[in-house]
Each structure stands twice: as C-alpha cells, then as structure tokens.
Write a protein that holds these residues in place. Structure first.
Motif, PDB file in Angstrom:
ATOM      1  N   GLY A  52       0.839  -1.193   0.000  1.00  0.00           N
ATOM      2  CA  GLY A  52       0.000   0.000   0.000  1.00  0.00           C
ATOM      3  C   GLY A  52       0.871   1.238   0.000  1.00  0.00           C
ATOM      4  O   GLY A  52       2.087   1.149  -0.089  1.00  0.00           O
ATOM      5  N   ALA A  53       0.237   2.401   0.120  1.00  0.00           N
ATOM      6  CA  ALA A  53       0.981   3.660   0.051  1.00  0.00           C
ATOM      7  C   ALA A  53       2.040   3.735   1.145  1.00  0.00           C
ATOM      8  O   ALA A  53       3.170   4.106   0.905  1.00  0.00           O
ATOM      9  N   ASN A  54       1.690   3.381   2.348  1.00  0.00           N
ATOM     10  CA  ASN A  54       2.669   3.427   3.430  1.00  0.00           C
ATOM     11  C   ASN A  54       2.636   2.164   4.285  1.00  0.00           C
ATOM     12  O   ASN A  54       2.970   2.182   5.450  1.00  0.00           O
ATOM     13  N   PHE A  55       2.223   1.060   3.666  1.00  0.00           N
ATOM     14  CA  PHE A  55       2.204  -0.190   4.419  1.00  0.00           C
ATOM     15  C   PHE A  55       2.470  -1.385   3.508  1.00  0.00           C
ATOM     16  O   PHE A  55       2.294  -1.313   2.298  1.00  0.00           O
ATOM     17  N   ASN A  56       2.904  -2.489   4.146  1.00  0.00           N
ATOM     18  CA  ASN A  56       2.943  -3.798   3.459  1.00  0.00           C
ATOM     19  C   ASN A  56       1.860  -4.647   4.077  1.00  0.00           C
ATOM     20  O   ASN A  56       1.622  -4.549   5.276  1.00  0.00           O
ATOM     21  N   ALA A  57       1.232  -5.494   3.283  1.00  0.00           N
ATOM     22  CA  ALA A  57       0.133  -6.269   3.851  1.00  0.00           C
ATOM     23  C   ALA A  57       0.140  -7.700   3.358  1.00  0.00           C
ATOM     24  O   ALA A  57       0.665  -8.012   2.294  1.00  0.00           O
ATOM     25  N   ASP A  58      -0.423  -8.570   4.195  1.00  0.00           N
ATOM     26  CA  ASP A  58      -0.756  -9.922   3.765  1.00  0.00           C
ATOM     27  C   ASP A  58      -2.247  -9.937   3.494  1.00  0.00           C
ATOM     28  O   ASP A  58      -3.055  -9.627   4.369  1.00  0.00           O
ATOM     29  N   ARG A  59      -2.601 -10.312   2.279  1.00  0.00           N
ATOM     30  CA  ARG A  59      -3.999 -10.243   1.876  1.00  0.00           C
ATOM     31  C   ARG A  59      -4.538 -11.653   1.713  1.00  0.00           C
ATOM     32  O   ARG A  59      -4.067 -12.419   0.885  1.00  0.00           O
ATOM     33  N   GLY A  60      -5.542 -11.981   2.527  1.00  0.00           N
ATOM     34  CA  GLY A  60      -6.127 -13.319   2.455  1.00  0.00           C
ATOM     35  C   GLY A  60      -7.256 -13.358   1.447  1.00  0.00           C
ATOM     36  O   GLY A  60      -7.915 -12.357   1.197  1.00  0.00           O
ATOM     37  N   SER A  61      -7.459 -14.518   0.838  1.00  0.00           N
ATOM     38  CA  SER A  61      -8.584 -14.685  -0.087  1.00  0.00           C
ATOM     39  C   SER A  61      -9.475 -15.802   0.409  1.00  0.00           C
ATOM     40  O   SER A  61      -9.017 -16.914   0.657  1.00  0.00           O
ATOM     41  N   PHE A  62     -10.741 -15.498   0.548  1.00  0.00           N
ATOM     42  CA  PHE A  62     -11.710 -16.465   1.050  1.00  0.00           C
ATOM     43  C   PHE A  62     -12.932 -16.468   0.143  1.00  0.00           C
ATOM     44  O   PHE A  62     -13.315 -15.433  -0.398  1.00  0.00           O
ATOM     45  N   LEU A  63     -13.553 -17.639   0.024  1.00  0.00           N
ATOM     46  CA  LEU A  63     -14.799 -17.720  -0.736  1.00  0.00           C
ATOM     47  C   LEU A  63     -15.911 -18.129   0.217  1.00  0.00           C
ATOM     48  O   LEU A  63     -15.799 -19.143   0.921  1.00  0.00           O
ATOM     49  N   LEU A  64     -16.966 -17.345   0.205  1.00  0.00           N
ATOM     50  CA  LEU A  64     -18.100 -17.623   1.082  1.00  0.00           C
ATOM     51  C   LEU A  64     -19.234 -18.186   0.242  1.00  0.00           C
ATOM     52  O   LEU A  64     -19.655 -17.579  -0.740  1.00  0.00           O
ATOM     53  N   ARG A  65     -19.710 -19.367   0.642  1.00  0.00           N
ATOM     54  CA  ARG A  65     -20.769 -19.986  -0.162  1.00  0.00           C
ATOM     55  C   ARG A  65     -21.937 -20.368   0.709  1.00  0.00           C
ATOM     56  O   ARG A  65     -21.787 -20.682   1.884  1.00  0.00           O
ATOM     57  N   ARG A  66     -23.105 -20.361   0.085  1.00  0.00           N
ATOM     58  CA  ARG A  66     -24.280 -20.875   0.761  1.00  0.00           C
ATOM     59  C   ARG A  66     -24.970 -21.847  -0.171  1.00  0.00           C
ATOM     60  O   ARG A  66     -25.298 -21.497  -1.290  1.00  0.00           O
ATOM     61  N   LEU A  86       6.899   2.649   9.277  1.00  0.00           N
ATOM     62  CA  LEU A  86       7.275   3.860   9.978  1.00  0.00           C
ATOM     63  C   LEU A  86       6.961   3.752  11.468  1.00  0.00           C
ATOM     64  O   LEU A  86       7.694   4.247  12.308  1.00  0.00           O
ATOM     65  N   HIS A  87       5.863   3.112  11.792  1.00  0.00           N
ATOM     66  CA  HIS A  87       5.433   3.016  13.179  1.00  0.00           C
ATOM     67  C   HIS A  87       5.722   1.661  13.789  1.00  0.00           C
ATOM     68  O   HIS A  87       5.485   1.460  14.971  1.00  0.00           O
ATOM     69  N   GLN A  88       6.207   0.732  12.952  1.00  0.00           N
ATOM     70  CA  GLN A  88       6.410  -0.632  13.435  1.00  0.00           C
ATOM     71  C   GLN A  88       5.120  -1.174  14.062  1.00  0.00           C
ATOM     72  O   GLN A  88       5.145  -1.759  15.137  1.00  0.00           O
ATOM     73  N   GLN A  89       4.031  -0.937  13.383  1.00  0.00           N
ATOM     74  CA  GLN A  89       2.744  -1.331  13.935  1.00  0.00           C
ATOM     75  C   GLN A  89       1.958  -2.148  12.931  1.00  0.00           C
ATOM     76  O   GLN A  89       1.980  -1.863  11.728  1.00  0.00           O
ATOM     77  N   THR A  90       1.269  -3.156  13.446  1.00  0.00           N
ATOM     78  CA  THR A  90       0.423  -3.981  12.581  1.00  0.00           C
ATOM     79  C   THR A  90      -1.033  -3.710  12.891  1.00  0.00           C
ATOM     80  O   THR A  90      -1.436  -3.683  14.049  1.00  0.00           O
ATOM     81  N   THR A  91      -1.827  -3.486  11.856  1.00  0.00           N
ATOM     82  CA  THR A  91      -3.268  -3.346  12.063  1.00  0.00           C
ATOM     83  C   THR A  91      -3.984  -4.368  11.201  1.00  0.00           C
ATOM     84  O   THR A  91      -3.459  -4.837  10.190  1.00  0.00           O
ATOM     85  N   ALA A  92      -5.187  -4.700  11.614  1.00  0.00           N
ATOM     86  CA  ALA A  92      -5.972  -5.665  10.855  1.00  0.00           C
ATOM     87  C   ALA A  92      -6.988  -4.933  10.019  1.00  0.00           C
ATOM     88  O   ALA A  92      -7.545  -3.919  10.433  1.00  0.00           O
ATOM     89  N   LYS A  93      -7.220  -5.428   8.813  1.00  0.00           N
ATOM     90  CA  LYS A  93      -8.317  -4.891   8.023  1.00  0.00           C
ATOM     91  C   LYS A  93      -9.277  -6.051   7.829  1.00  0.00           C
ATOM     92  O   LYS A  93      -8.966  -7.022   7.149  1.00  0.00           O
ATOM     93  N   THR A  94     -10.428  -5.925   8.418  1.00  0.00           N
ATOM     94  CA  THR A  94     -11.384  -7.029   8.378  1.00  0.00           C
ATOM     95  C   THR A  94     -12.142  -6.997   7.060  1.00  0.00           C
ATOM     96  O   THR A  94     -12.201  -5.976   6.371  1.00  0.00           O
ATOM     97  N   ALA A  95     -12.726  -8.131   6.711  1.00  0.00           N
ATOM     98  CA  ALA A  95     -13.583  -8.194   5.524  1.00  0.00           C
ATOM     99  C   ALA A  95     -14.992  -8.489   5.998  1.00  0.00           C
ATOM    100  O   ALA A  95     -15.212  -9.438   6.747  1.00  0.00           O
ATOM    101  N   ILE A  96     -15.919  -7.663   5.586  1.00  0.00           N
ATOM    102  CA  ILE A  96     -17.302  -7.835   6.039  1.00  0.00           C
ATOM    103  C   ILE A  96     -18.213  -7.937   4.828  1.00  0.00           C
ATOM    104  O   ILE A  96     -18.150  -7.110   3.921  1.00  0.00           O
ATOM    105  N   HIS A  97     -19.062  -8.955   4.839  1.00  0.00           N
ATOM    106  CA  HIS A  97     -20.083  -9.055   3.806  1.00  0.00           C
ATOM    107  C   HIS A  97     -21.425  -8.836   4.473  1.00  0.00           C
ATOM    108  O   HIS A  97     -21.781  -9.557   5.395  1.00  0.00           O
TER     109      HIS A  97
END
Lengths: 155, 660, 178
Positions: free
Chosen positions: B546-560, B577-588
């Motif tokens: 990203g612009a100022n971050f590196n990320a691990d991006r998970g891929s999930f498939l939701l089925r019904r 820069l901050h040595q900090q990890t944040t989570a980005k959740t995925a919401i459907h």
C-alpha cells in the motif's frame, strides 16, 4: 508451550471472544466456555478498558493461557479468578467488587433513581390542576371586561 | 509567512471574542442597539478569522510544511492526501482549532439567521458564545498553539498513527464536535434567558432547532465511532464503555432529554427552570468530556497525549464556564414561574418520566466513568469499572424508558388517558406477544433476555406506527382523507415517527448480538469450514503493497448451498514507519446480518489464524442511529423552526392532531 | 427549602471540580497500578540462566535483602534506566538480580554485553510466567525483597534518581538493619 488445537468453536450467546487464538483454546468446549466467561471479566492491564479476551496484547495472551491452564488443572471459576486477582489486585476485575469502598458506586444509581423519582412525584403533585386550586370566580366587572374583549374579536 | 498569518488570525479572533463577550451584554442592559449589533459583526468576523487559521493549518499539512511543529509530530509525506487533511484534527492542537472553528461557525449562524430573535436576547446569546470562544482561544494560544515553528525543519514528519488512517475515523471528530460544540448554542440561550430573567414559549421554539442540529450531528458522530471500532478492531465489538465513549454518550443522553423537555416548555409553558438547567448541563458535559480526554486524569485509548498544564487550564475554564452559569441559575431560576398545570398521567407527565430516566442514566454513566478517579483521588483502592457495571445499571434504566416511548405520544396534553392509550395499542400488544412467544419457541433454550429485547423493539416500533396511524386516521376515515393527512402531516411529526422507529431498529440490533456465531480456527490454503449455514473456503494469502504499508492479503470464498455469496479479502497491514500492525477485516453484509472475517497471525507452518463471525441484525444498530438522525433532520426542516411561522400556521388549514 | 434545591447543581459541580483538582495535582499516574503482592512472600521460581551463566531462583535470594529487576532487550525504557542500575549495583550493599522477561537468551545476552551487566545473577523468563507470578504487567519493573523473602516495594517503569534516593535506598537500608 503452545498447544495445537484444531477446534471448531461455534459458540452462541455472549461468549464470542475476540482476540482468542486457535492455538490457545482448550479442547473441551465446556472448559473453553468457562475460560471465555471468566476472561471476559478480566481486564487487560496494558490496554485501556479491554478484557483479556478482547485484547491482542502479549500480556492478555499470557493471562488467557494461564487461565486455561488453571481451569484444565481443575480450579473452579472462583479459584481461577482468585489466582489472577492475587497477583494483580482487584483492578483486574472489570466488575468492581461490592465492598464498602464501592458501595457508593453500586448503590448510587438505584438510590439516585429512588430520590429523583420521589422528587418527581412531589413535583407532579404540585403541578396538578386540582392542587393549585381552581381559579377564583370572576366578579361582574371582570366578566364584562372579558365579554368586551371577546366581542372585539380578532380583527 | 502564511503560518504566522494563521497565528495572527487566531489572536485577532481572540480580541474579537472579547469584544463579542462584553459589548453586546452591556448594550442589552442599556438597550443600546449599536452595541448589541456589535455582537453580530464580531461573531461573523471571528468566524472568518478562525476559518482562515484553520485553512492555513490544513494547507500546512497538505503541503507537508515541516517547519510547523504540529505537522512534524503528526504527518508524513507518504500519507495519502485524505489523511493528510483529516490528520489535522487527529491530534490535540489541531482538534482544538476544529473545536473553535465549529464554535465560531455556530456563533456566526446565530448572528446570520437570528433575525427573528429579539435584539436583546440575540445580543446576550452571542455574548455568551463570545465568552466561550474567548476561553478556548486563550487555551489554544497559551497551551496548545498549532502554529509553533520548529527550526531547522526536519526532512520528514512522524506520521499519523496507522490506526487513525481510515475514512470512517477521519470524519468521526467533525461530527462529534458539531454535536458537542453545537450544544453551546442551547447553553448560550439558557444563560441569556437567566440574565434576562425570562423564559417563554418563544425561547423554547428558538432553542429547539439548534439543539436538534447538534443532537443529529452527535448521533452520527457516535454511530461512526462505534462502526469504526466494529470493523477495525478485529472481532466486531462496537461499544466498550470506555471513558471517552461515555464522555460522548452523556451529552447525547442529556441532549435527548433537552430536546424532549423543550417541547413541554414550548407547548405548555412549564418545566422552565428544569429545561434551563438541562441546557446548561448538556454543554457542561461536553466541556467535562473535553477535560477528561485532554488532561490525563483518565486512561483511555482515545486520550490525547497528556500535559498537566493543559489539564489545569481546562479545569479553570470549567470553573468559570460551568460554575458561573450554575451560580446564576441558583440565583435567578427560582424566579422563573411556570404556567401550565398538568396531571401526572399526561403527555407532560410522560415527558417528565423521559427526563427522569435519562437524567438518572447520565448520572449512572457519570458515576461509573469517574468512580475510579474519585476513589483514587481520596487514596482509596484502584478499581476497574467495566461493562459488567454498566450492563447491570444502565440497561435497567432504559427498559422503562423504552416502554414509555411507545405510549407517551399517544397521551393528550394536560390530562391524558393512559388506559385509553393502552387500549388503542392493542395491535402493538398483539405484535409483541407474537414476537416474544415466537422468539422463545424458535430459540428454545437460548437467551431469553434477547428475545425480550426483540419484544421491546417491536413495542417501540408499533407505538410509533400506532401514533402515526391515529394521526392519519388509518382505517377510520375514508382513504382519500387518510391520504390527504399523510401528505399534509407536518414534517416534525414524521421526524418523531422516524426517529422513534430508529430507536426500535437499534434496540433490535443490540438484542440480536446474543445470537452471534463464531468460529476461530487455524486454516491452511484449501481448507473449508462450515459456519452459520455458510461454507468458508480459504484459498490463500498474498503479499500486497500500500501507500505506506505492506500487507498480507487473504482470499476467502463464502458460499451458501454451494452458490458463491461473496469473495472476502481480510488483510494484515504492517506500517514500517510506526512498526505497527493493524488488521483490516472483511465484512459481507446484506443489511440484515454481517459475515465478518479477520485474518490473524500465521503459525509459521503455512497455517493462518482465522476468525469468522456471523452477526445477525448488527447493521441495524447503525441503521437505527441513521434513522434517528434522519428523523431529527426531518424535524429540523419543518417550517416551524423558522420563527414567525407561528403566525402563518394559524392561517393554514388545520390538518393533523394539534400536538406532537 | 426550594431555594436550597437550586443551589444543589453548583454545589455538586464544585465537589466535582475539587476531585478533578485533586486528581490533577496528586501527580498520580493513572496508568500505574499498585502491586497486589506487597508484603506477600515472593513467588517460588527457578529460572535457567542466559546460556552458561548460573540462573536465578528464589532460593538464591538466601535470606538477604535483594533487588530484582525485570528487563528485556526489546524494552526501550530499560535502556534508559540501565546506567542507573549499573551505578546501583556498585553503590548499594545489596545484590541486584535481573530477570529477562519474555526475551530470547541471545538477545538478552547481547543487551547486557552492549550496556553492561549490573546483575549478580540473571534468570531467563522466556514465557513470562514468573513475571505473572510477581504481578508484572510491563517492563521495566523493580522489586525490593526483604530478608524473609517478602516483596516490600515495586517500582513500575524506569528507575529514576529520585525514586532511588527517596524510596528504594532508604527502604533497603532499613530492611538491612532489621
């Protein structure tokens, strides 16, 4: 030591615990449920206002692991909780104990409600139309004046 | 050079505020029109100046001017533009400028739109606004100056906390401040009325739109903060009874009480001194909140960096800004004589009950939030007061309130017929019965309280709809007349209906949190797990930049039932820069329920910790809040708030039931 | 009576302001927690040393007054207090022991190699369990243990010269005499 536990923890009701990691969870769902219930009420000391279940901090993780060890070792809920309170004090309990120092906290709100309700009732009684007394009847001069004013209408 | 201009603008604004605080007050006492008008000019001019200062500060951030200390501490060239701008108020000094900007904005609005106010009242209101402005501008200039230079300018700044780099959170402070600071207008009106020694129905009519506007903004602000916490913190919590959250809830509760009691003053010319007190208390709670966040006496995730001198200054401000009006209240309020009399069982009585319960709720939250502080200050033990306390004390207060919300609007003024009202709510009783019995049956052995919560929500909703149905004579009059009534019903009536429906929707959302399902697992690419009738397949993780971050991006498939419902991509972001990890959740979401997914730590062996939740009705919490705000805005747009409309209203054809 | 009621709001507010004033001026850090282990016996523990060096156990405290300092190589305030610890270990008559909290042995060794080793003995608490037994919630923390093996003082955060001269040193001296 981390234990590996592939476990489906589909828990209904308010036992959804948030930062708990798969590897921490106990394999017996009943014990795990107890650990969650206790963990929800223990404060994470290095976070502000989160329970150890909710916090991703290292200390929270350590305490969660410790709690599960105590429960797995056969401690009752009270004993496991006391184990942690012995080390960290009452501050670690998110539900403040009911003791003389916290009586004002626990009994304050109901006392306040009772007092305020009493005051409100007294106030309402005074505001009743009956309580204020019916207005004095008009005398002739006043009656005529009213008739005059009404007669003039809203021009 | 520009930065110095901004600084100078603040100083000028301070001088104007002093003038605004004093001259119109003197003018009102002497009935000197010229001096009174100074208030309007000063209010408008000080707004322009503060706006200028604010613009200069924003510009310093946007251009990454690192000769400004505030920019160095809070910004960085790599930050995306949006966050450069919103980072202006993500720190103490910048947020104070925003605070004063909104204060002067409201002052200017009263000056601009207050043509219908009597000159003395307007002058006094602006004078009080000026006093508040003076206090806070002094605070900024003496303890929290954002325009201080740092020379030589460093090459880059320290950046904004990654947790704050989020669109939802970026806009949360402006809405909150519009609310907090907006209540200053009601406060100023209250103090002005005490100075004048008179409160009448017209006063209440003038106060209401300002209070409504502030309340709507605060509702949105609190909802945004809660929603941000929900999608950011990785497990879907949305309220923590954190001290600073409570500091926003208290003015909201008091503001709600104020909105309702002002109705009584307007319609029935009674409850005056209580309403004045409430107007003072609501803004005082905003000020106390400011103190708590910025003085360092409380620990909170929200608290700004602490500095005891600031704390002392704010405390002095509080002594003057709250102690003063409350003293004035003690002296002047006994002389405010009310007129209207009413029986306890009446609409006034219901609104008194509303205020009683809301006031106790404010006191309870206040006690719980500050108790650790009180105890510590007198040398007592350190205790924690967390959600268990608030759940046991706050929730029981809300239940009778919600029961009354449905019935109150059906009661007549002065003397109401409770039994009659309850009889007219037969449909509501029926629906509640169905919901509760049906719910208990469907969730056999499950949480009973939650089902009762649904019943309560249904009760409130049906109450609002019953009241509306009565007004439009649904099924009682020919459809043509009903339709006519539906169209001609004043906006404030719809405002109330929508707002109360919003309450019901939100309550349903709160109750449904007992029915969450959760699954915490370690998953490998290719694994599939069942949850809540869905199946979730983990297809893998890839690194992204990203612009100022590196990320691990998970891929999930939701089925019904085999059909693909959604692709979800939760991330774990690392900010070097901050040595900090944040989570980005995925919401459907389908607005009836949320499927919530968070990616945890890798176990180093190809497995990843995965947290999946199914949360029914959770979106209704924020939908309900938005409905409440919309209802408020609808009320605000009613012709009534344009003072002088009272005369016009008499000539308009009488349509719906008179009161509301 | 009614008049008095109107005075209630301002009276309550003044009480509140007084509390705020007290809280502000008390200088108490809201983040700091008092230890729940004061006057309680130090927990039993046995820790291995940092690879080759002898470790630390409660038995090694041996009926003497001792100072136990929890540190970590990843902890920045620990670096700040380290010079003070070095001086302390030289000037004080009591032994200063260290416990490396949630640290890897190599990192802790490097830390001590870089900044100096003030400790008579060092124990490695890799899991942090001994820390929990002491009631540690962050590093650095410093404990004073008396001859009977009871915890008498906890200092949270980096040691400062005032904390040493006002609290630590006098206590150590008093405990040594008894």
């Amino acid at each position: 030591m981390r234990r590996r536990a592939f476990l489906l923890a589909a828990l209904a009701a308010p036992l959804t615990a948030r930062a708990v990691e798969p590897a921490e969870m106990l394999s017996d769902p009943k014990l795990e449920a107890r650990a969650r219930a206790i963990g929800r009420e223990l404060r994470c000391l290095v976070c502000q206002n989160e329970s150890i279940d909710d916090s991703g901090a290292g200390l929270a993780h350590d305490l969660r692991v410790l709690l599960r060890e105590r429960i797995a070792a056969g401690d009752s809920d009270a004993q496991a909780t006391q184990y942690i309170v012995n080390r960290y004090g009452q501050f670690v309990l998110l539900k403040p104990p009911v003791e003389p120092a916290t009586w004002a906290l626990w009994f304050g709100p109901p006392a306040l409600l009772a007092l305020a309700a009493l005051g409100t009732v007294l106030f309402l009684r005074r505001r009743r139309p009956e309580a204020m007394g019916a207005p004095a009847p008009l005398d002739e001069a006043e009656r005529q004046r009213i008739a005059q004013l009404l007669g003039e209408g809203d021009a | 050079m520009m930065v110095e201009l901004g600084h100078f603008a603040l100083v000028l604004a301070l001088l104007l505020s002093v003038a605004q605080a004093s001259l119109p007050l003197y003018g009102a006492a002497r009935r000197h029109l010229g001096l009174m008008e100074v208030g309007r000019g000063a209010a408008l001019a000080s707004f322009v100046l503060v706006a200028l200062a604010f613009a200069v500060l924003i510009n310093a951030y946007v251009t990454s001017d690192f000769s400004v200390a505030n920019v160095v501490e809070n910004s960085h060239t790599d930050k995306p533009l949006l966050y450069k701008i919103t980072g202006v108020w993500g720190n103490h000094e910048g947020s104070m400028v925003l605070w004063v900007f909104i204060l002067t904005l409201f002052g200017a609005a009263v000056a601009w739109f207050g043509d219908n106010l009597p000159p003395e009242l307007r002058a006094r209101v602006l004078a009080v606004q000026g006093m508040i402005g003076t206090g806070f501008l002094l605070f900024i200039l003496f303890t929290s100056n954002p325009f201080l230079r740092v020379l030589p300018a460093p090459a880059n700044g320290q950046g904004l906390n990654p947790v704050l780099q989020d669109p939802g959170l970026a806009f949360h402070p402006p809405f909150l401040y519009l609310g907090y600071v907006g209540f200053s207008v009601a406060f100023s009106f209250a103090v002005a009325a005490l100075i004048e020694g008179r409160v009448d129905a017209a006063w209440a009519r003038w106060v209401r739109p300002w209070t409504l506007a502030a309340w709507c903004a605060l509702t949105i602000g609190i909802a945004m903060g809660s929603w941000w916490a929900y999608y950011t913190l990785g497990w879907g919590g949305w309220w923590f009874w954190d001290p600073v959250e409570n500091a926003s809830l208290m003015p909201w509760l008091a503001g709600t009480a104020l909105l309702h009691t002002a109705i009584v003053v307007e319609k029935r010319d009674t409850l005056k001194s209580w309403t004045i007190l409430l107007a003072i208390v609501t803004f005082s709670l905003s000020l106390v909140g400011t103190f708590l966040v910025r003085s360092g006496v409380l620990t909170s995730v929200h608290a700004f960096a602490v500095d005891p001198t600031r704390g002392t200054f704010i405390l002095l401000l509080l002594l003057v800004a709250i102690g003063g009006p409350l003293t004035l209240y003690a002296v002047r309020a006994p002389a405010l004589k009310g007129g209207g009399l009413f029986a306890p069982l009446s609409r006034e009585g219901a609104l008194v009950l509303n205020n009683l319960l809301l006031a106790c709720a404010v006191a309870t939250v206040f006690l719980g939030t500050l108790y650790p502080l009180f105890l510590d200050a007198v040398g007592g033990p350190k205790v924690s007061v967390g959600y268990p306390f608030f759940n046991r004390t706050f929730v029981p207060l809300m239940v009778p309130l919600l029961l009354a919300v449905a019935v109150g609007p059906l009661m007549a003024w002065k003397r109401g017929d409770l039994l009659g009202a309850l009889q007219r709510m037969w449909a509501a009783f029926a629906v509640v019965l169905v919901v509760v019995v049906g719910g208990l049956y469907a969730t056999k052995g499950g949480p009973v309280l939650a089902v009762l919560g649904f019943g309560l929500a249904a009760w409130v909703a049906m109450g609002a709809l019953t009241e509306w149905a009565e007004r439009v004579r649904l099924f009682r009059a020919p459809p043509g007349e009903t339709l006519r009534r539906v169209v001609n019903l004043p906006r404030s009536a719809y405002g109330m209906t929508i707002a109360h429906l919003g309450v019901a929707v939100a309550v349903a959302g709160f109750a449904a949190s007992a029915f969450e399902t959760e699954s915490i697992q370690t998953m490998r690419a290719g694994d599939t797990i069942p949850i809540a009738g869905f199946s979730l397949e983990f297809t893998g993780v890839e690194p992204v930049q990203g612009a100022n971050f590196n990320a691990d991006r998970g891929s999930f498939l939701l089925r019904r039932d085999g059909a693909l419902v959604a692709e979800l991509h939760p991330e774990r972001r690392f900010f070097p820069l901050h040595q900090q990890t944040t989570a980005k959740t995925a919401i459907h979401t389908n607005f009836l329920a949320d499927f919530y997914l968070a990616l945890g730590d890798p176990d180093g062996k190809g497995g990843w910790a995965v947290r999946a939740y199914w949360k029914p009705l959770v979106p209704w919490i924020w939908i309900g809040a938005v409905m409440m705000a919309l209802g408020g805005l609808m009320s605000l747009s009613d012709r009534r708030w344009r003072v002088g409309a009272a005369a016009r209203a008499r000539r308009a054809p009488p349509v719906a039931a008179p009161a509301e | 009576m009614r008049r008095a009621l109107f005075l209630l709001p301002v009276a309550l507010f003044l009480v509140l302001a007084a509390y705020f004033g007290l809280a502000l001026t008390s200088g108490r850090d809201p983040h700091e927690l008092p230890s729940a282990m004061i006057d309680k016996p130090a927990p039993a523990f046995t820790l291995a040393g940092l690879d080759g060096t002898p470790g630390l156990a409660r038995a090694s405290l041996g009926g003497q007054v001792a100072i136990v300092n929890f540190f970590a190589s990843w902890c920045i305030p620990c670096r700040i207090e380290h010079p003070l610890l070095m001086r302390l270990s030289e000037t004080l008559s009591v032994p200063v022991y260290g416990i490396a909290y949630k640290d890897r042995p190599e990192d802790a060794q490097q830390f001590l190699a870089q900044l100096g080793d003030p400790y008579g003995r060092v124990g490695l608490d890799e899991s942090g369990r001994v820390g929990i037994d002491f009631g540690v919630y962050g590093v650095p923390e410093t404990y004073v243990i008396d001859k009977a093996g009871r915890i008498r003082l906890r200092h949270v955060g980096p040691l400062t010269a005032e904390a040493v001269s006002n609290e630590l040193a006098p206590l150590v001296k008093m405990l040594g005499r008894s």
